[in-house]
Design a protein around this motif. Structure first.
Motif, PDB file in Angstrom:
ATOM      1  N   ALA A  78       0.835  -1.203   0.000  1.00  0.00           N
ATOM      2  CA  ALA A  78       0.000   0.000   0.000  1.00  0.00           C
ATOM      3  C   ALA A  78       0.872   1.256   0.000  1.00  0.00           C
ATOM      4  N   LEU A  79       1.946   1.249   0.789  1.00  0.00           N
ATOM      5  CA  LEU A  79       2.894   2.369   0.772  1.00  0.00           C
ATOM      6  C   LEU A  79       3.439   2.569  -0.629  1.00  0.00           C
ATOM      7  N   GLY A  86       1.352   6.537  -6.798  1.00  0.00           N
ATOM      8  CA  GLY A  86       0.414   7.661  -6.766  1.00  0.00           C
ATOM      9  C   GLY A  86       1.101   8.999  -6.553  1.00  0.00           C
ATOM     10  N   GLY A  87       2.033   9.040  -5.602  1.00  0.00           N
ATOM     11  CA  GLY A  87       2.747  10.285  -5.343  1.00  0.00           C
ATOM     12  C   GLY A  87       3.557  10.738  -6.547  1.00  0.00           C
ATOM     13  N   GLY A  88       4.208   9.781  -7.192  1.00  0.00           N
ATOM     14  CA  GLY A  88       4.966  10.128  -8.396  1.00  0.00           C
ATOM     15  C   GLY A  88       4.065  10.607  -9.517  1.00  0.00           C
ATOM     16  N   ALA A  89       2.930   9.952  -9.692  1.00  0.00           N
ATOM     17  CA  ALA A  89       1.992  10.342 -10.746  1.00  0.00           C
ATOM     18  C   ALA A  89       1.412  11.736 -10.483  1.00  0.00           C
ATOM     19  N   PRO A  99       0.755  20.850  -1.578  1.00  0.00           N
ATOM     20  CA  PRO A  99       0.234  20.508  -0.249  1.00  0.00           C
ATOM     21  C   PRO A  99      -0.928  19.503  -0.321  1.00  0.00           C
ATOM     22  N   ALA A 100      -1.625  19.468  -1.434  1.00  0.00           N
ATOM     23  CA  ALA A 100      -2.734  18.522  -1.601  1.00  0.00           C
ATOM     24  C   ALA A 100      -2.245  17.072  -1.643  1.00  0.00           C
ATOM     25  N   ASP A 101      -0.943  16.866  -1.913  1.00  0.00           N
ATOM     26  CA  ASP A 101      -0.368  15.507  -1.963  1.00  0.00           C
ATOM     27  C   ASP A 101      -0.128  14.921  -0.575  1.00  0.00           C
ATOM     28  N   LYS A 106       1.052  10.748   3.861  1.00  0.00           N
ATOM     29  CA  LYS A 106       0.848  10.470   5.277  1.00  0.00           C
ATOM     30  C   LYS A 106       0.271   9.074   5.479  1.00  0.00           C
ATOM     31  N   ILE A 107      -0.810   8.750   4.793  1.00  0.00           N
ATOM     32  CA  ILE A 107      -1.411   7.424   4.968  1.00  0.00           C
ATOM     33  C   ILE A 107      -0.491   6.343   4.401  1.00  0.00           C
TER      34      ILE A 107
END
Length: 185
Positions: A78-79, A86-89, A99-101, A106-107
């Protein structure tokens, strides 16, 4: 054949750790995302290696430790999916971090922490069983596996600590496999 196979995931992760960006920004987002797509296949293999090493453990250890290995695969996966892919995309799509990322990271980090602790606990079970069964022959493998698993708790695969952690995990798993003959079924 089992010994190189249980070592391979840790070695592959260590190799990728050499090129893992230390920060996520517009200039690193493409590789960050693509690398985590590849790692989405490799991280579960690390849990599978634990599963294999638990073959000759007593049932009362094997089953709970395999649940922990499964926990590693699920939570660390999941990380990898959230913060890695997801973070990279999102960073790629937005032309940089926003900041919306932050909730995504965090999760992802919280789930990854649970997964890393599951991995560490399963590694303890593997090391203890190997030491009890193979005594002195298992000390090097148990030591490498435990040190690597402990370092992995907060290093991911980042250079240098994460690369060292994954290399120690690979060496430890290989050494334990080497001194533990495959059980006859």
């Amino acid at each position: 054949m089992r010994t190189p196979l249980v070592a391979l995931p840790g070695l592959v992760l260590a190799a990728f750790g050499l090129s893992h960006p230390h920060y996520l920004g517009a200039e690193t987002a493409q590789w960050w995302r693509d690398m985590h797509v590849i790692l989405a296949v490799v991280f579960p293999l690390l849990g599978a290696a634990q599963w294999v090493l638990l073959d000759d453990s007593p049932k009362y250890v094997r089953y709970p430790a395999r649940v922990l290995s499964f926990g590693f695969v699920v939570f660390y996966g999941a990380l990898d999916a959230l913060a890695g892919i997801g973070g990279g995309a999102m960073t790629l799509a937005n032309g940089g971090r926003s900041p919306a990322d932050e909730p995504l990271f965090k999760i992802g980090n919280q789930l990854g922490t649970v997964g890393a602790w599951c991995f560490f606990a399963a590694s303890i079970a593997i090391a203890v069983c190997a030491l009890l069964k193979h005594r002195l022959k298992a000390i090097p493998g148990a030591a490498f596996l435990l040190v690597g698993s402990f370092l992995f708790l907060d290093s991911h695969i980042y250079w240098p600590k994460g690369v060292i952690a994954c290399t120690c995990i690979a060496v430890g798993m290989a050494a334990i496999s080497f001194v533990s003959p495959r059980p006859v079924r």
